[in-house]
Write an enzyme that holds these catalytic residues in place. Structure first.
Site, PDB file in Angstrom:
ATOM      1  N   SER A 453       2.482  -7.597   0.755  1.00  0.00           N
ATOM      2  CA  SER A 453       2.700  -6.294   0.153  1.00  0.00           C
ATOM      3  C   SER A 453       1.877  -6.259  -1.119  1.00  0.00           C
ATOM      4  CB  SER A 453       4.174  -6.097  -0.167  1.00  0.00           C
ATOM      5  OG  SER A 453       4.337  -4.955  -0.954  1.00  0.00           O
ATOM      6  N   ARG A 454       0.875  -5.347  -1.175  1.00  0.00           N
ATOM      7  CA  ARG A 454      -0.109  -5.438  -2.261  1.00  0.00           C
ATOM      8  C   ARG A 454       0.309  -4.754  -3.538  1.00  0.00           C
ATOM      9  NH1 ARG A 454      -3.549  -4.065   2.090  1.00  0.00           N
ATOM     10  NH2 ARG A 454      -4.063  -5.985   3.167  1.00  0.00           N
ATOM     11  N   VAL A 455       1.223  -3.816  -3.488  1.00  0.00           N
ATOM     12  CA  VAL A 455       1.570  -3.146  -4.747  1.00  0.00           C
ATOM     13  C   VAL A 455       3.054  -3.224  -5.112  1.00  0.00           C
ATOM     14  CG1 VAL A 455      -0.330  -1.497  -4.710  1.00  0.00           C
ATOM     15  CG2 VAL A 455       1.817  -0.898  -3.639  1.00  0.00           C
TER      16      VAL A 455
END
Ligand code: ATP
Ligand code: MG
Length: 595
Positions: A453-455
């Protein structure tokens, strides 16, 4: 400059009426047409007995075909239609009927209307080609003689490709088509909450009509950079495996990807159930699924009182491909309506692989050239312009958000296929589900190595951050060690302990469907497991004791639990108290067992 002003050519107009117009009337019509077309007009009368006292004017030359090939309608039929529309409009606006009808009748005067008609060239497979319509726009709605609506999808030099939103049986070659000047859209409003609708916004749950408060175009530009703010609030799924390692934030787009029957829908569904009491509106868009699966899902939501804040948009497998194609956009438009009102929205697209297939079918029928895996060249743009519309709006725009959970089905775990790679690159991370894990009983079957999950990390609460610690790292080490030690029987104690620790974590991440954890429950479980407090418990017993452990701590430390849920923080002192209580519970359990 207006093109009409440039080319002043004499044009021909025909008046059709039962009796010839007087010289005065003829002059009036000529003046009207001349001012309308900025050109000299030659008016010719033709007899038409069917027109009663009314008349109809047709104007058209080959030079001016683009705008003049139309009919000015003052005939009885035309007047009747105008009056009917006017009365309908007045009733819709004001409500009380009788005085309004009197008032409308007293004030009403017929005015000329301009309609543009075309004819159907070919029809079939949910597609019609139309000719003769001028000045229509891409995405505009057309109405066919049978009442079926369609959307302009292809503009060619001499014909228009149109996708149909209804049955094409009654449309025949040569039948009339009318343009509406309106782009495709969906009615929106608060009353949609709790309802099941089709891709055009029509209710399909048999609970009566829905009062709409507005009309949103299904395609609209995504918010720009200035209109957004960073993702900073959590969108809790209630699933320990996701919230602890791949946290999702409000406004994020997180892909759920995996083979068929690996629990993809289950994750989305649990996330919806977990929004109970969190003031989030959930929209579930079903694309190309069996109607029975969608009915079952609606039933589950209803049983858990989740329909009270949810909307289902359904374009099932038996619906025409055009409806499956527009369904996610329609759902997104509905979501935007709530987002613009400052609400938080969660939207699930289940699933975009079937959406891409529906679009491929349409594009091939529209004779667009196929590209990789026969998908049209713009399939990436198709999904990116949909997912870009999810956002966390700036405070100036109300601060609403739309979180998207698109779902993609893979074939035999192949994430490098065309559609999966496209959507992976558009989204802010993916939850990768694996069939091997699912069948081994590890459910939800989240593959820790391939998910990301990048953000969302920025949106995780302090309590979760401090409790989750290095769980991802621990699981990665465990997986590596597991592979190494698979065939060796003689293991030293440290390795054995590390393996057991990993197994405990894996067991802890198992979670039944429809049982989302609250934040304090996740914090308690993570704190207990990561401090090695479970080390005397055989891993396979973990799922059995989780509920009891939670109840015991909730009973003894209710204030701390409420504090975590409310503020999302965890002080060192509270942390120690939780750990102490967990140890106490496990010791009591051990003693009871040995008795
Ligand atoms: P499809 O590809 O058909 O859409 P899917 O990937 O969406 O399938 P689901 O329908 O969510 O998978 O789940 C498949 C089955 O697994 C269902 O019967 C569901 O009840 C079961 N299942 C999913 N998650 C869990 C879980 N955490 N615990 C137990 N059973 C589960
Ligand atoms: Mg599914």
């Amino acid at each position: 400059m207006n093109e009409r002003e440039i080319r002043k050519v004499e044009i021909q107009a025909f008046i059709y009426s039962a009796n010839p117009p007087t010289e005065e009337q003829k002059q009036q019509i000529q003046d009207f047409l001349e001012s309308e077309f900025c050109s000299t007009v030659n008016v010719v009368w033709k007899k038409d007995a069917e027109n009663g006292n009314g008349f109809r004017i047709e104007v058209g030359t080959s030079v001016y075909k683009w705008s003049l090939n139309g009919i000015y309608d003052w005939s009885i039929e035309g007047k009747r239609r105008q009056l009917k529309e006017k009365i309908h409009q007045a009733i819709a606006e004001k409500g009380n009927v009788m005085p309004l009808i009197k008032e409308t009748l007293a004030n009403w005067k017929p005015s000329p209307t301009f309609d543009s008609f075309g004819t159907v060239l070919t029809v079939g497979d949910g597609i019609a080609t139309v000719t003769g319509l001028k000045s229509v726009a891409y995405g505009e709605i057309l109405i066919f003689g049978s009442g079926v609506r369609g959307m302009v999808q292809e503009l060619k030099q001499d014909s228009i490709g149109c996708i149909l939103f209804g049955d094409d049986q009654d449309i025949t070659e040569g039948s009339a088509v009318k343009s509406t000047g309106k782009v495709a859209g969906i009615p929106v409003g608060e009353e949609y909450i709790g309802r099941v609708i089709d891709a055009l916004g029509t209710p399909i749950d048999g609970k009566g009509s829905i009062h709409a408060e507005g009309y949103y175009p299904i395609e609209s530009p995504a918010p720009g950079i200035i209109d957004r703010q960073p993702v900073n609030k959590p969108m809790e799924t209630g699933l320990l495996a996701i919230d602890s390692m791949f946290p999702i934030g409000r406004g994020q787009r997180e892909l759920i990807i995996g083979d068929r029957q690996t629990g993809k829908t289950a994750i989305a569904l649990d996330t919806i159930l977990n929004q109970q009491g969190k003031d989030v509106i959930c929209i579930y868009v079903a694309i190309g699924q069996k109607a029975s699966s969608v009915a079952q899902l609606a039933q589950t939501l209803r049983r858990h009182h989740a329909m009270e804040y949810s909307i289902i948009v359904n374009a099932s497998a038996s619906d025409p491909a055009p409806l499956q194609y527009i369904a996610p956009y329609a759902g997104c438009a509905l979501g935007e309506y709530f987002m613009h009102k400052g609400k938080d929205v969660l939207i699930v697209y289940d699933d975009l692989s079937k959406h891409a297939i529906a679009y491929r079918a349409l594009s091939l029928l529209l004779e667009r050239s196929p590209g990789r895996e026969a998908y049209p060249g713009d399939v990436f743009y198709l999904h990116s312009r949909l997912l870009e519309r999810s956002a966390h709006l700036s405070d100036a725009l109300g601060g609403g958000s739309m979180t998207a959970l698109p779902i993609v089905e893979t074939q035999a775990g192949d994430v490098s296929a065309y559609i999966p790679t496209n959507i992976i690159s558009i989204t802010d991370g993916q939850i990768f589900l694996e069939s091997d894990l699912f069948f081994a009983g590890q459910r939800p079957a989240v593959n820790v190595g391939l998910s990301v999950s990048r953000v969302g990390g920025a949106a995780q609460t302090k309590a979760m951050k401090s409790a989750a610690g290095a769980i991802r790292l621990n699981l990665a080490q465990y997986r590596e060690m597991e592979v190494f030690t698979q065939f060796s029987s003689d293991l030293d104690n440290t390795t054995k302990r590390q393996l057991q620790f990993g197994q405990t974590l894996m067991q802890l991440l198992k979670q039944d469907q429809y049982h989302p954890y609250r934040q304090h429950e996740q914090v308690i479980l993570l704190l207990t497991a990561l401090s090695h407090t479970f080390q005397d418990v055989p891993p396979e017993e973990i799922p059995g004791i989780v509920r009891e452990l939670l109840t015991s701590i909730q009973d003894t430390l209710p204030d701390i639990c409420t504090e975590i849920d409310r503020s999302g923080t965890l002080s060192e002192e509270n942390k120690q108290q939780i750990l102490q209580n967990a140890k106490q519970y496990l010791e009591n359990r051990k003693m009871q067992k040995s008795k």
